[in-house]
Design a protein around this motif. Structure first.
Motif, PDB file in Angstrom:
ATOM      1  N   SER A 107     -39.085  67.738 -42.227  1.00 39.31           N
ATOM      2  CA  SER A 107     -39.898  68.546 -41.310  1.00 39.31           C
ATOM      3  C   SER A 107     -39.152  69.728 -40.721  1.00 39.31           C
ATOM      4  O   SER A 107     -39.686  70.409 -39.834  1.00 39.31           O
ATOM      5  CB  SER A 107     -40.398  67.653 -40.162  1.00 39.31           C
ATOM      6  OG  SER A 107     -41.115  66.551 -40.644  1.00 39.31           O
TER       7      SER A 107
ATOM      8  N   GLU B 247     -42.764  68.750 -30.609  1.00 39.08           N
ATOM      9  CA  GLU B 247     -43.410  69.857 -29.899  1.00 39.08           C
ATOM     10  C   GLU B 247     -43.703  69.480 -28.449  1.00 39.08           C
ATOM     11  O   GLU B 247     -43.430  70.245 -27.528  1.00 39.08           O
ATOM     12  CB  GLU B 247     -44.698  70.269 -30.612  1.00 39.08           C
ATOM     13  CG  GLU B 247     -45.386  71.449 -29.965  1.00 39.08           C
ATOM     14  CD  GLU B 247     -46.556  71.967 -30.781  1.00 39.08           C
ATOM     15  OE1 GLU B 247     -47.039  73.063 -30.449  1.00 39.08           O
ATOM     16  OE2 GLU B 247     -46.993  71.291 -31.738  1.00 39.08           O
TER      17      GLU B 247
ATOM     18  N   THR C 203     -41.800  79.452 -31.814  1.00 36.93           N
ATOM     19  CA  THR C 203     -43.017  79.708 -31.046  1.00 36.93           C
ATOM     20  C   THR C 203     -42.784  79.464 -29.555  1.00 36.93           C
ATOM     21  O   THR C 203     -43.225  80.256 -28.722  1.00 36.93           O
ATOM     22  CB  THR C 203     -44.170  78.817 -31.553  1.00 36.93           C
ATOM     23  OG1 THR C 203     -44.432  79.143 -32.923  1.00 36.93           O
ATOM     24  CG2 THR C 203     -45.430  79.014 -30.730  1.00 36.93           C
TER      25      THR C 203
ATOM     26  N   ARG D 193     -40.403  76.346 -36.841  1.00 33.38           N
ATOM     27  CA  ARG D 193     -41.544  77.177 -36.444  1.00 33.38           C
ATOM     28  C   ARG D 193     -41.952  76.873 -35.007  1.00 33.38           C
ATOM     29  O   ARG D 193     -42.197  77.779 -34.206  1.00 33.38           O
ATOM     30  CB  ARG D 193     -42.727  76.955 -37.393  1.00 33.38           C
ATOM     31  CG  ARG D 193     -43.905  77.892 -37.105  1.00 33.38           C
ATOM     32  CD  ARG D 193     -45.192  77.437 -37.761  1.00 33.38           C
ATOM     33  NE  ARG D 193     -45.662  76.151 -37.287  1.00 33.38           N
ATOM     34  CZ  ARG D 193     -46.205  75.921 -36.086  1.00 33.38           C
ATOM     35  NH1 ARG D 193     -46.338  76.888 -35.220  1.00 33.38           N
ATOM     36  NH2 ARG D 193     -46.614  74.705 -35.753  1.00 33.38           N
ATOM     37  N   ILE D 194     -42.002  75.598 -34.666  1.00 36.19           N
ATOM     38  CA  ILE D 194     -42.346  75.206 -33.293  1.00 36.19           C
ATOM     39  C   ILE D 194     -41.305  75.752 -32.331  1.00 36.19           C
ATOM     40  O   ILE D 194     -41.638  76.298 -31.274  1.00 36.19           O
ATOM     41  CB  ILE D 194     -42.467  73.674 -33.185  1.00 36.19           C
ATOM     42  CG1 ILE D 194     -43.695  73.195 -33.956  1.00 36.19           C
ATOM     43  CG2 ILE D 194     -42.509  73.220 -31.726  1.00 36.19           C
ATOM     44  CD1 ILE D 194     -43.740  71.702 -34.200  1.00 36.19           C
TER      45      ILE D 194
ATOM     46  N   VAL E 241     -43.263  65.514 -35.800  1.00 37.42           N
ATOM     47  CA  VAL E 241     -43.478  66.936 -35.497  1.00 37.42           C
ATOM     48  C   VAL E 241     -44.250  67.133 -34.188  1.00 37.42           C
ATOM     49  O   VAL E 241     -43.793  67.863 -33.309  1.00 37.42           O
ATOM     50  CB  VAL E 241     -44.123  67.678 -36.688  1.00 37.42           C
ATOM     51  CG1 VAL E 241     -44.553  69.082 -36.286  1.00 37.42           C
ATOM     52  CG2 VAL E 241     -43.144  67.736 -37.868  1.00 37.42           C
TER      53      VAL E 241
ATOM     54  N   ARG F   6     -38.513  72.787 -41.477  1.00 33.27           N
ATOM     55  CA  ARG F   6     -39.189  74.090 -41.473  1.00 33.27           C
ATOM     56  C   ARG F   6     -40.248  74.151 -40.376  1.00 33.27           C
ATOM     57  O   ARG F   6     -40.333  75.104 -39.614  1.00 33.27           O
ATOM     58  CB  ARG F   6     -39.810  74.365 -42.836  1.00 33.27           C
ATOM     59  CG  ARG F   6     -40.414  75.758 -42.959  1.00 33.27           C
ATOM     60  CD  ARG F   6     -40.806  76.017 -44.375  1.00 33.27           C
ATOM     61  NE  ARG F   6     -39.595  75.926 -45.189  1.00 33.27           N
ATOM     62  CZ  ARG F   6     -39.169  76.859 -46.013  1.00 33.27           C
ATOM     63  NH1 ARG F   6     -39.866  77.940 -46.173  1.00 33.27           N
ATOM     64  NH2 ARG F   6     -38.070  76.704 -46.692  1.00 33.27           N
ATOM     65  N   GLU F   7     -41.068  73.097 -40.266  1.00 31.95           N
ATOM     66  CA  GLU F   7     -42.108  73.042 -39.246  1.00 31.95           C
ATOM     67  C   GLU F   7     -41.494  72.946 -37.848  1.00 31.95           C
ATOM     68  O   GLU F   7     -41.969  73.573 -36.900  1.00 31.95           O
ATOM     69  CB  GLU F   7     -43.043  71.854 -39.495  1.00 31.95           C
ATOM     70  CG  GLU F   7     -44.177  71.741 -38.510  1.00 31.95           C
ATOM     71  CD  GLU F   7     -45.179  72.886 -38.593  1.00 31.95           C
ATOM     72  OE1 GLU F   7     -46.036  72.952 -37.687  1.00 31.95           O
ATOM     73  OE2 GLU F   7     -45.128  73.702 -39.511  1.00 31.95           O
ATOM     74  N   LEU F   8     -40.428  72.180 -37.702  1.00 29.15           N
ATOM     75  CA  LEU F   8     -39.743  72.079 -36.408  1.00 29.15           C
ATOM     76  C   LEU F   8     -39.188  73.437 -35.993  1.00 29.15           C
ATOM     77  O   LEU F   8     -39.265  73.818 -34.826  1.00 29.15           O
ATOM     78  CB  LEU F   8     -38.638  71.028 -36.471  1.00 29.15           C
ATOM     79  CG  LEU F   8     -39.102  69.592 -36.735  1.00 29.15           C
ATOM     80  CD1 LEU F   8     -37.900  68.681 -36.987  1.00 29.15           C
ATOM     81  CD2 LEU F   8     -39.972  69.066 -35.624  1.00 29.15           C
TER      82      LEU F   8
END
Length: 133
Positions: free
Chosen positions: A88, A52, A98, A94-95, A48, A90-92
């Motif tokens: 990951s 980013e 953003t 979000r990044i 993750v 969902r987190e990817l």
């Protein structure tokens, strides 16, 4: 400025575009960027934070060339950690939102055995078409 192409009757893809029709402009080809800093140092072994940082590297090069995130027309991702990637997502996402917002270029994800730069887990390669001034 660029048009997403989706044939009639096709279900819309989630998190990418099947095709982007780019307007005339200057084409920028970005070499694969791994998740290291400008000093070529990895700050994490995890997927993750590497994703980013690799995306931030893409955006820094793009900005230096006079482009913006919506000028990206294609990204190819090479990843050595399929299970970590799937866990990951969902987190990817979000990044992505953003840093890039709701612009989704044509994308491919390719799982590979290894990357040149260790302990790299993901490498992002991109193409952008920057409008003529």
């Amino acid at each position: 400025m660029h048009t997403t192409i989706l044939p009639e009757g096709w279900k819309a893809p989630i998190g990418y575009a099947n095709a982007i029709l780019a307007e005339p402009g200057r084409t920028l080809y970005l070499a694969g960027q791994v998740g290291w800093t400008a000093q070529q140092e990895f700050e994490s072994d995890a997927l993750v934070p590497q994703f980013e940082q690799a995306l931030k590297n893409i955006l820094a090069i793009l900005e230096t060339a006079g482009g913006r995130p919506q000028h990206i027309v294609r990204i190819t991702a090479f990843c050595i950690a399929r299970d970590e990637y799937l866990a990951s997502r969902r987190e990817l996402g979000r990044i992505w939102r953003t840093l890039i917002g709701d612009h989704y270029p044509a994308m491919s994800m390719i799982f590979v055995a290894d990357l040149l730069d260790h302990p790299g887990k993901i490498e992002l390669e991109a193409t952008a078409v920057i409008p003529n001034s």
